[in-house]
Design an enzyme around this catalytic site. Structure first.
Site, PDB file in Angstrom:
ATOM      1  N   CYS A  48       0.867  -1.180   0.000  1.00 28.94           N
ATOM      2  CA  CYS A  48       0.000   0.000   0.000  1.00 28.94           C
ATOM      3  C   CYS A  48       0.899   1.224   0.000  1.00 28.94           C
ATOM      4  CB  CYS A  48      -0.930   0.002   1.209  1.00 28.94           C
ATOM      5  SG  CYS A  48      -2.025   1.446   1.258  1.00 28.94           S
ATOM      6  N   GLY A  49       0.838   1.999  -1.074  1.00 28.87           N
ATOM      7  CA  GLY A  49       1.763   3.113  -1.244  1.00 28.87           C
ATOM      8  C   GLY A  49       1.512   4.270  -0.308  1.00 28.87           C
ATOM      9  N   HIS A  50       0.241   4.701  -0.179  1.00 29.80           N
ATOM     10  CA  HIS A  50      -0.019   5.846   0.700  1.00 29.80           C
ATOM     11  C   HIS A  50       0.312   5.493   2.145  1.00 29.80           C
ATOM     12  CE1 HIS A  50      -3.848   4.284   2.374  1.00 29.80           C
ATOM     13  NE2 HIS A  50      -3.696   5.247   3.269  1.00 29.80           N
ATOM     14  N   HIS A 110      -9.445  -3.938  -6.388  1.00 27.15           N
ATOM     15  CA  HIS A 110      -9.405  -2.494  -6.597  1.00 27.15           C
ATOM     16  C   HIS A 110      -9.983  -2.158  -7.973  1.00 27.15           C
ATOM     17  CE1 HIS A 110      -6.303  -3.168  -3.545  1.00 27.15           C
ATOM     18  NE2 HIS A 110      -6.437  -1.906  -3.191  1.00 27.15           N
ATOM     19  N   ASP A 168     -10.501   5.894  -2.061  1.00 27.81           N
ATOM     20  CA  ASP A 168      -9.228   6.493  -1.655  1.00 27.81           C
ATOM     21  C   ASP A 168      -9.289   8.007  -1.773  1.00 27.81           C
ATOM     22  OD1 ASP A 168      -6.514   6.960  -1.070  1.00 27.81           O
ATOM     23  OD2 ASP A 168      -5.924   5.107  -2.059  1.00 27.81           O
ATOM     24  N   CYS A 194      -3.558   7.300  -4.380  1.00 22.59           N
ATOM     25  CA  CYS A 194      -3.258   5.869  -4.238  1.00 22.59           C
ATOM     26  C   CYS A 194      -1.842   5.568  -4.711  1.00 22.59           C
ATOM     27  CB  CYS A 194      -4.263   5.000  -4.978  1.00 22.59           C
ATOM     28  SG  CYS A 194      -3.996   3.227  -4.709  1.00 22.59           S
ATOM     29  N   GLY A 195      -0.998   5.125  -3.788  1.00 23.50           N
ATOM     30  CA  GLY A 195       0.403   4.884  -4.114  1.00 23.50           C
ATOM     31  C   GLY A 195       0.619   3.725  -5.061  1.00 23.50           C
ATOM     32  N   THR A 196       0.082   2.546  -4.713  1.00 20.70           N
ATOM     33  CA  THR A 196       0.252   1.404  -5.610  1.00 20.70           C
ATOM     34  C   THR A 196      -0.529   1.614  -6.898  1.00 20.70           C
ATOM     35  OG1 THR A 196      -1.530   0.216  -4.461  1.00 20.70           O
ATOM     36  CG2 THR A 196       0.723  -0.230  -3.753  1.00 20.70           C
TER      37      THR A 196
END
EC number: 5.1.1.8
Length: 338
Positions: free
Chosen positions: A90-92, A223, A249, A253-255
């Protein structure tokens, strides 16, 4: 089960909540964070439900569990939890957890200005900038990202036939670009995009099996990314990302940003090293770049992308879990809908 307590750092990354568990988490079995994720899912998912779902969380809650490093060269490890499940990446939450860990002095990085983090999807390296004790930005290099399938034709009741690209950036994302049956995310409400996002996830799952070519444990679609026209003139794209049944989100969204960078690079819409300013539903932004190209063990072409963003600590919290109380282990309204 006896009364249990958790200590958490609360904050957000570009508007999206991050609840980082720093005390009370279970000890996990396994030599890698991927193996430990599987152990968590099999034996400790009550922790995720308790802290992410109501009454302690909400439909859009997201978080991490802070663990010691698994690898000798890492500074710490992260497990990603949210309402939709325990994610590989999860990027964020990565950006937020790195900022929180440094600002709250949970870790002293081996190399000042750089941290290495073990996560279920692999290992990531991040650079951070500070102003005094405040972390002003985090830029992490994500796991290899790639375009798995392009122009997959699906149909959902509200919009009819759609062509979606399926890209991976730590999780799999069906990306819905502007097209005849979808004029852009700015034309619809978040509730509409959430409901239709669930339909897209199901339609993609019915159309094909989505599996990581190097890691069969990473599979399925939870997602959906709806794209559209950015708000700011200097942004390049906008996305509303749906996760699971209920999460919209607030960040870009990072990813998802890594997946979109990989998709755009594979289609020839983005050059290596070129900055891609990715806006969210609320206008917050991440900056994504293709740092280099790589090839997976399976032979699939991929990219190493970096994602840069900001995060803020909003407080600390102590949570008490008493099994004698109603709804002690959390609930979702979706569970009560036929």
């Amino acid at each position: 089960m006896t009364i249990h307590g958790f200590t958490c750092i609360e904050g957000h990354t570009e508007g999206m909540p991050v609840r980082m568990v720093i005390d009370g988490a279970p000890t996990l079995q396994g030599a890698t964070m991927n193996a430990r994720r599987e152990d968590f899912v099999a034996h400790h998912d009550w922790v995720r439900r308790t802290l992410m779902l109501e009454p302690r969380g909400h439909a859009h809650m997201s978080g991490t569990i802070f663990y010691p490093p698994v690898s000798d060269n890492a500074d710490f490890s992260l497990l990603f939890i949210e309402t939709s499940g325990c994610l590989p990446m999860c990027g964020h939450a990565t950006i937020g957890s790195i900022a929180f860990a440094i600002e709250e002095r949970l870790v002293v990085p081996k190399r000042p200005g750089t941290v290495t983090v073990d996560v279920p999807a692999g290992q990531i390296v991040a650079r951070y900038q500070t102003d005094g004790e405040r972390v002003t930005s985090v830029r992490f290099t994500n796991v290899p990202s790639f375009l798995l399938k392009r122009d997959v034709e699906i149909a959902i009741p509200a919009l009819g036939t759609l062509a979606v690209d399926i890209a991976y950036g730590g999780n799999f994302y069906p990306i819905v670009e502007v097209q005849p049956n979808f004029p852009g995310c700015e034309h619809f409400t978040p509730d509409e995009l959430l409901a239709w996002g669930r339909d897209v996830q199901r339609a993609v799952g019915d159309a094909l099996e989505v599996v990581h070519p190097d890691n069969p444990a990473i599979r399925g679609v939870r997602h959906c990314m709806w794209t559209g026209k950015p708000i700011a003139d200097d942004a390049h794209g906008r996305a509303v990302v749906i996760a699971g049944d209920s999460l919209v989100d607030r960040s870009p969204c990072g990813t998802g940003s890594s997946a979109r960078v990989a998709q755009r690079f594979a289609r020839g819409w983005l050059k290596e090293g070129e900055a891609y300013c990715h806006e969210s539903l609320i206008g917050s932004r991440f900056i994504g770049r293709v740092e280099s190209t790589v090839r997976l063990e399976s032979g699939v072409d991929a990219v190493l992308s970096s994602i840069e963003g900001r995060a803020w600590v909003t407080g600390r919290a102590q949570y008490r879990v008493d099994p004698s109380q109603p709804y002690a282990l959390g609930f979702s309204l979706q569970e009560f809908v036929n």
